[in-house]
Design a protein around this motif. Structure first.
Motif, PDB file in Angstrom:
ATOM      1  N   ASP A   1       0.842  -1.190   0.000  1.00  0.00           N
ATOM      2  CA  ASP A   1       0.000   0.000   0.000  1.00  0.00           C
ATOM      3  C   ASP A   1       0.879   1.241   0.000  1.00  0.00           C
ATOM      4  O   ASP A   1       2.059   1.174   0.313  1.00  0.00           O
ATOM      5  N   THR A   2       0.294   2.370  -0.413  1.00  0.00           N
ATOM      6  CA  THR A   2       1.029   3.639  -0.439  1.00  0.00           C
ATOM      7  C   THR A   2       0.197   4.728   0.203  1.00  0.00           C
ATOM      8  O   THR A   2      -1.040   4.669   0.220  1.00  0.00           O
ATOM      9  N   ASN A   3       0.875   5.750   0.691  1.00  0.00           N
ATOM     10  CA  ASN A   3       0.205   6.892   1.304  1.00  0.00           C
ATOM     11  C   ASN A   3      -0.561   7.692   0.261  1.00  0.00           C
ATOM     12  O   ASN A   3      -0.195   7.725  -0.911  1.00  0.00           O
ATOM     13  N   ILE A   4      -1.603   8.337   0.699  1.00  0.00           N
ATOM     14  CA  ILE A   4      -2.298   9.325  -0.131  1.00  0.00           C
ATOM     15  C   ILE A   4      -1.432  10.572  -0.077  1.00  0.00           C
ATOM     16  O   ILE A   4      -1.267  11.165   0.983  1.00  0.00           O
ATOM     17  N   THR A   5      -0.862  10.950  -1.205  1.00  0.00           N
ATOM     18  CA  THR A   5       0.133  12.022  -1.195  1.00  0.00           C
ATOM     19  C   THR A   5      -0.396  13.363  -1.657  1.00  0.00           C
ATOM     20  O   THR A   5       0.214  14.383  -1.396  1.00  0.00           O
ATOM     21  N   SER A   6      -1.501  13.386  -2.334  1.00  0.00           N
ATOM     22  CA  SER A   6      -2.021  14.649  -2.857  1.00  0.00           C
ATOM     23  C   SER A   6      -2.407  15.590  -1.718  1.00  0.00           C
ATOM     24  O   SER A   6      -2.949  15.164  -0.700  1.00  0.00           O
ATOM     25  N   ASN A   7      -2.132  16.865  -1.898  1.00  0.00           N
ATOM     26  CA  ASN A   7      -2.536  17.856  -0.900  1.00  0.00           C
ATOM     27  C   ASN A   7      -4.054  17.912  -0.756  1.00  0.00           C
ATOM     28  O   ASN A   7      -4.570  18.248   0.300  1.00  0.00           O
ATOM     29  N   ASN A   8      -4.760  17.597  -1.824  1.00  0.00           N
ATOM     30  CA  ASN A   8      -6.216  17.612  -1.801  1.00  0.00           C
ATOM     31  C   ASN A   8      -6.804  16.309  -1.283  1.00  0.00           C
ATOM     32  O   ASN A   8      -8.007  16.168  -1.204  1.00  0.00           O
ATOM     33  N   GLY A   9      -5.958  15.332  -0.977  1.00  0.00           N
ATOM     34  CA  GLY A   9      -6.453  14.035  -0.547  1.00  0.00           C
ATOM     35  C   GLY A   9      -6.900  13.209  -1.739  1.00  0.00           C
ATOM     36  O   GLY A   9      -6.698  13.573  -2.897  1.00  0.00           O
ATOM     37  N   LEU A  10      -7.518  12.102  -1.449  1.00  0.00           N
ATOM     38  CA  LEU A  10      -8.061  11.219  -2.481  1.00  0.00           C
ATOM     39  C   LEU A  10      -9.514  11.609  -2.703  1.00  0.00           C
ATOM     40  O   LEU A  10     -10.302  11.636  -1.756  1.00  0.00           O
ATOM     41  N   VAL A  11      -9.872  11.931  -3.934  1.00  0.00           N
ATOM     42  CA  VAL A  11     -11.236  12.357  -4.245  1.00  0.00           C
ATOM     43  C   VAL A  11     -11.913  11.262  -5.067  1.00  0.00           C
ATOM     44  O   VAL A  11     -11.415  10.856  -6.113  1.00  0.00           O
ATOM     45  N   ILE A  12     -13.050  10.795  -4.545  1.00  0.00           N
ATOM     46  CA  ILE A  12     -13.857   9.786  -5.231  1.00  0.00           C
ATOM     47  C   ILE A  12     -15.115  10.500  -5.704  1.00  0.00           C
ATOM     48  O   ILE A  12     -15.846  11.082  -4.903  1.00  0.00           O
ATOM     49  N   THR A  13     -15.378  10.458  -7.007  1.00  0.00           N
ATOM     50  CA  THR A  13     -16.500  11.198  -7.580  1.00  0.00           C
ATOM     51  C   THR A  13     -17.557  10.234  -8.100  1.00  0.00           C
ATOM     52  O   THR A  13     -17.261   9.308  -8.849  1.00  0.00           O
ATOM     53  N   GLY A  14     -18.785  10.479  -7.678  1.00  0.00           N
ATOM     54  CA  GLY A  14     -19.938   9.742  -8.188  1.00  0.00           C
ATOM     55  C   GLY A  14     -20.713  10.638  -9.124  1.00  0.00           C
ATOM     56  O   GLY A  14     -20.909  11.823  -8.847  1.00  0.00           O
ATOM     57  N   LYS A  15     -21.132  10.077 -10.244  1.00  0.00           N
ATOM     58  CA  LYS A  15     -21.806  10.884 -11.264  1.00  0.00           C
ATOM     59  C   LYS A  15     -23.154  10.267 -11.603  1.00  0.00           C
ATOM     60  O   LYS A  15     -23.258   9.060 -11.793  1.00  0.00           O
ATOM     61  N   ASN A  16     -24.175  11.123 -11.678  1.00  0.00           N
ATOM     62  CA  ASN A  16     -25.481  10.697 -12.152  1.00  0.00           C
ATOM     63  C   ASN A  16     -25.510  10.943 -13.650  1.00  0.00           C
ATOM     64  O   ASN A  16     -25.455  12.092 -14.095  1.00  0.00           O
ATOM     65  N   LEU A  17     -25.574   9.889 -14.429  1.00  0.00           N
ATOM     66  CA  LEU A  17     -25.495  10.000 -15.885  1.00  0.00           C
ATOM     67  C   LEU A  17     -26.751  10.610 -16.501  1.00  0.00           C
ATOM     68  O   LEU A  17     -26.702  11.174 -17.584  1.00  0.00           O
ATOM     69  N   THR A  18     -27.875  10.513 -15.817  1.00  0.00           N
ATOM     70  CA  THR A  18     -29.128  11.014 -16.355  1.00  0.00           C
ATOM     71  C   THR A  18     -29.158  12.535 -16.407  1.00  0.00           C
ATOM     72  O   THR A  18     -29.604  13.126 -17.382  1.00  0.00           O
TER      73      THR A  18
END
Length: 194
Positions: A158-175
């Motif tokens: 495993d590796t550290n989350i290195t981004s200053n913004n953290g890890l961003v998970i995006t969910g999208k509504n396709l409709t």
């Protein structure tokens, strides 16, 4: 003295109702789709928070697998259910769900946008996040890391989350082309972003 409505008056009322329906139905649909996305992202954030809390309280590294159309989270390591108990054996996608492992499928029109690196498990790509128990000197309790590789059920890298913004998970509504995100910091803090 007249009783009832004329045919013209009835047509006018029906036309007004039709106009209201034409304007209102898309607005209601957009509201429903936005709420479905918001609820899905909120539930994912809550499950990630629970996994982090359990990693701290149970002193076990616990994993969340986030796919494009589903996610899995473990609430106890797979190895802790074995006899004798084996440390660092984890549930993996495709396992039978139990009270220690949860699988949630996203509504058909909601997809997660995966960031790299992902792991291919049983033919599907997953962003795999481990919440650390803090057993090593270079880790803090509840810290989030990205899993680079699993060896069967065993966490091998495993590796550290290195981004200053953290890890961003995006969910999208396709409709309705709307997206909400979850941010996970290196320390494991989880926040929703609108």
């Amino acid at each position: 003295m007249r009783k009832g409505f004329s045919l013209i008056e009835l047509y006018i009322v029906l036309a007004v109702l039709a106009i209201i329906a034409i304007i209102g139905i898309p607005t209601l649909r957009n509201f429903y789709e936005r709420k479905a996305l918001e609820n899905t992202i909120w539930q994912l954030a809550q499950d990630l928070r629970i996994v982090r809390e359990k990693a701290i309280t149970q002193q076990q590294d616990l994993i969340a697998y986030i796919g494009e159309d589903e996610y899995y989270v473990e609430f106890m390591q797979y190895g802790m259910l074995q006899n004798p108990q084996t440390y660092n054996l984890h549930f993996v996608p495709g396992d039978t769900t139990s009270r220690y492992f949860k699988n949630v499928k996203f509504p058909r029109n909601i997809k997660m946008q995966l960031v790299s690196p992902t792991l291919n498990i049983n033919g599907k790509n997953y962003l795999v996040i481990v919440f650390k128990a803090g057993g090593n000197t270079d880790e803090i309790r509840g810290q989030a890391k990205i899993v680079n590789s699993l060896n069967g059920r065993r966490l091998s890298s495993d590796t550290n989350i290195t981004s200053n913004n953290g890890l961003v998970i995006t969910g999208k509504n396709l409709t309705i082309n709307l997206s909400y995100s979850i941010k996970i910091t290196t320390t494991g803090k989880i926040a929703m972003m609108y």
